[in-house]
Design a protein around this motif. Structure first.
Motif, mmCIF file in Angstrom:
data_model
loop_
_atom_site.group_PDB
_atom_site.id
_atom_site.type_symbol
_atom_site.label_atom_id
_atom_site.label_comp_id
_atom_site.label_asym_id
_atom_site.label_seq_id
_atom_site.Cartn_x
_atom_site.Cartn_y
_atom_site.Cartn_z
ATOM 1 N N ARG A 9 3.777 1.334 -5.609
ATOM 2 C CA ARG A 9 3.396 0.982 -4.244
ATOM 3 C C ARG A 9 4.039 1.941 -3.247
ATOM 4 N N GLU A 13 2.010 4.377 -0.908
ATOM 5 C CA GLU A 13 2.086 4.135 0.533
ATOM 6 C C GLU A 13 2.577 5.389 1.272
ATOM 7 N N GLU A 17 -0.013 6.908 3.868
ATOM 8 C CA GLU A 17 0.321 6.841 5.296
ATOM 9 C C GLU A 17 0.178 8.229 5.927
ATOM 10 N N TYR A 49 -5.707 2.353 -3.934
ATOM 11 C CA TYR A 49 -4.490 1.694 -4.436
ATOM 12 C C TYR A 49 -4.735 1.126 -5.836
ATOM 13 N N TRP B 60 -4.007 1.024 9.888
ATOM 14 C CA TRP B 60 -3.040 1.223 8.807
ATOM 15 C C TRP B 60 -2.259 -0.070 8.526
ATOM 16 N N ARG B 64 -1.958 -2.114 5.015
ATOM 17 C CA ARG B 64 -0.702 -2.550 4.366
ATOM 18 C C ARG B 64 -0.761 -4.039 4.043
#
Lengths: 189, 250
Positions: A9, A13, A17, A49, B60, B64
């Protein structure tokens, strides 16, 4: 196992990002709707993901933009309005961008505002627009664009040339409207 | 003659060294081609420098949130998959414990009419030689077991008895007699919750029920045994006899 998932993760991420502005920008430029773009970007991130274990580790940005483009083509494109590639001859002769028009680039590009560039881009039919976005804004290679759009490299080359030509024409239209070009300037008349 | 697509490819850095030098050579000698090449480069610069940077913070954050939800789901799925056997075993043990706990406290539910029917089927298979008092007493002790109950031989006469089976339990039945006639005493090795009985007034631990032409009273001993006294008598008379049986051996 739990730590492995945490690491996965974190790794995903961190990379996602970094490239998310590109993901969202591409989604927005393709869909031309903020709501659709948010959905498309979110769905692309979720799919990426899920499939992160299969990512070969080469170019994360190209990989995730391929997911965005594929998703757009398969899911969102049918709902979109506006010019489609069918209205233009994709394999036709590529028009020159400058030679006959004689429009000074200085006039055309120096005066163009960001919003006008975006509007000009939005006027380009989606298949050409996709090639231009992925190449000129996101910096993907021809091969990566071919993978993302599912077409041969030859088609990518012609779509790019055609898209850029259309883009320039649209910018000329803005320049003329804003008075940076005289009505006869930039035409063959 | 240079392919216009090669100009774009050169601008994009997509030509191999040989083709790139060939196109560059053409650019040096052809002004129109050079102008076209510059136009491509200028457009590329314009696209790179003048396109908008969109605010994507909210989008974003939403992504998440979705990833958090996926992680939670996968964590639960992982636990369930890995420990499925343990979860099954836990619920199995819980069900069994629940069953035993219910038996211990409230007693297994039963209809007195079902048990009463058994009384008629049990015959005196192990009837003692009633002329021998000592043998009769030994047999009675065996029948009553650890119930701490006692039959007063001066008031009640033992006619016989036997063992029957009800719901997998061995049920002992004693045939008795006193001055008013015959009685039956059933000893069931479980604390039963007799559903078609009612507590006797003044003695809430003794329950009265009806078996066709006979009445019965039932009571529990040590929370693990149920005794039922059956006869064609009024309830208060049955209760009196029951209290004698229950009171004589502590």
């Amino acid at each position: 196992m739990i730590f492995g998932r945490r690491d996965r993760r974190d790794s995903f991420e961190r990379q996602a990002e970094k490239v998310f502005p590109s993901v969202f920008g591409t989604a927005l430029r393709l869909t031309r709707s903020r709501e659709d773009a948010e959905d498309l970007a979110q769905e692309a991130i979720v799919r990426a993901y899920d499939a992160f274990e299969r990512f070969d580790g080469s170019n994360f940005k190209a990989w995730i933009l391929r997911i965005v483009t594929n998703l757009y083509i398969n899911k969102y494109r049918q709902r979109q309005r506006g010019p489609q590639v069918g209205s233009l001859d994709e394999e036709g002769v590529v028009e020159p961008m400058s030679a006959e028009a004689e429009v000074p680039d200085r006039i055309l590009f120096d005066n163009a505002l960001s919003a006008e560039v975006e509007e000009a881009l939005a006027q380009v039919p989606v298949d050409f627009r996709t090639a231009v976005i992925l190449s000129d804004i996101e910096g993907l290679s021809y091969q990566e664009i071919a993978d993302a759009t599912g077409v041969p490299i030859g088609t990518v080359r012609s779509r790019l040339a055609r898209g850029r030509s259309l883009m320039r024409k649209a910018l000329e239209g803005y320049a003329r409207k804003e008075g940076f070009l005289r009505p006869h300037e930039g035409t063959d008349e | 003659m240079t392919d216009p697509l090669d100009l774009h490819a050169l601008a994009d850095g997509e030509l191999n060294r040989e083709d790139a030098s060939r196109v560059r050579e053409s650019l040096r000698s052809d002004e129109a081609l050079n102008a076209e090449y510059n136009a491509i480069l200028n457009l590329k610069d314009c696209m790179r420098d003048k396109t908008l940077r969109f605010d994507s913070e909210d989008a974003w954050r939403a992504c998440r949130g979705r990833m958090d939800a996926i992680d939670r789901t996968k964590r639960v799925e992982g636990l369930v998959t890995r420990y499925a056997w343990a979860i099954c075993a836990f619920f199995f043990v819980m069900i069994l414990s629940g069953r035993y706990a219910t038996q211990g406290t409230q007693g297994a539910a039963a209809q007195i009419s079902d048990i009463g029917a058994l009384a008629g089927t049990v015959r005196s298979q192990n009837a003692p030689d009633l002329r021998n008092a000592a043998a009769t007493n030994r047999w009675l002790d065996q029948m009553l077991g650890d119930t701490r109950q006692s039959i007063a031989m001066d008031r009640l006469t033992v006619l016989g008895g036997g063992v029957g089976e009800w719901q997998g339990m061995k049920v002992k039945v004693l045939d008795l007699q006193d001055n008013n006639g015959r009685l039956q005493l059933m000893i069931i090795p479980a604390n039963l919750n007799l559903q078609d009985t009612a507590a006797m007034p003044g003695t809430p631990k003794v329950y009265a029920g009806n078996l066709g032409s006979s009445n019965c009273v039932a009571w529990s001993v040590d929370g693990s045994k149920t005794l039922i006294l059956i006869a064609r008598r009024p309830y208060d008379e049955l209760q009196t006899i029951a209290s004698r049986i229950n009171a004589q051996k502590k």
